[in-house]
Design a protein around this motif. Structure first.
Motif, PDB file in Angstrom:
ATOM      1  N   VAL A  58       1.112  -1.043  -0.115  1.00 28.36           N
ATOM      2  CA  VAL A  58      -0.022  -0.055  -0.145  1.00 28.36           C
ATOM      3  C   VAL A  58       0.884   1.226   0.000  1.00 28.36           C
ATOM      4  O   VAL A  58       1.750   1.488   1.005  1.00 28.36           O
ATOM      5  N   GLY A  59       1.011   1.954  -0.903  1.00 25.75           N
ATOM      6  CA  GLY A  59       1.602   3.278  -1.106  1.00 25.75           C
ATOM      7  C   GLY A  59       0.953   4.346  -0.474  1.00 25.75           C
ATOM      8  O   GLY A  59      -0.290   4.461  -0.117  1.00 25.75           O
ATOM      9  N   VAL A  60       1.812   5.379  -0.010  1.00 29.35           N
ATOM     10  CA  VAL A  60       1.312   6.513   0.843  1.00 29.35           C
ATOM     11  C   VAL A  60       1.716   7.837   0.292  1.00 29.35           C
ATOM     12  O   VAL A  60       2.900   7.723  -0.084  1.00 29.35           O
ATOM     13  N   ALA A  61       0.991   8.568   0.028  1.00 24.65           N
ATOM     14  CA  ALA A  61       1.243  10.019  -0.375  1.00 24.65           C
ATOM     15  C   ALA A  61       0.429  10.904   0.255  1.00 24.65           C
ATOM     16  O   ALA A  61      -0.600  10.972   0.484  1.00 24.65           O
ATOM     17  N   VAL A  62       1.152  12.234   0.353  1.00 22.28           N
ATOM     18  CA  VAL A  62       0.457  13.333   0.762  1.00 22.28           C
ATOM     19  C   VAL A  62       0.871  14.671  -0.365  1.00 22.28           C
ATOM     20  O   VAL A  62       1.972  14.687  -0.704  1.00 22.28           O
TER      21      VAL A  62
END
Length: 131
Positions: free
Chosen positions: A79-83
């Protein structure tokens, strides 16, 4: 008031996958992948790094819990995380099921799912919390 604050207030419906006293996680209705989730603080703050330390760290821990259920529910390698923080002036974290690097490309066209498909994905994620 942001669209996310309206979701928190119940003025706009959302496909909620998890909720605590301080945070909310729901499906992005313009996702990059099936199961693309947004994690938000219930406190309306535009820039994630303007959150107080307790809210910021709490949101990261909440996102980790949601990501664990998301990975169980939606087949993916990680699961990738981006802000990004430019679309809505309310701090949020994107959790995106990934099978290749391009799954995190925000310039890519967004996917479209029916309400029935979104409900089914929401239900799979909610079920994964109980497993």
């Amino acid at each position: 008031m942001t669209i996310f604050s309206k979701i928190i207030a119940g003025e706009i419906p959302a496909y909620v996958v998890a909720e605590s006293n301080e945070f909310l996680a729901f499906l992005d209705i313009n996702p990059l992948a099936e199961g693309h989730v947004l994690v938000i603080p219930k406190k309306e703050v535009d820039y994630i790094f303007d959150l107080d330390d307790e809210t910021y760290t709490g949101m990261q821990i909440f996102a980790k819990i949601v990501a664990t259920a998301l990975k169980k529910a939606v087949p993916c390698i990680k699961v990738g995380v981006a802000v990004i923080g430019l679309e809505v002036p309310h701090a949020h974290i994107h959790l995106i099921p990934m099978n290749r690097v391009d799954d995190m490309n925000f310039a890519r066209p967004k996917l479209s799912f029916t309400p029935e498909q979104l409900s089914a994905t929401r239900d799979k994620i909610k079920t994964a919390f109980r497993e």
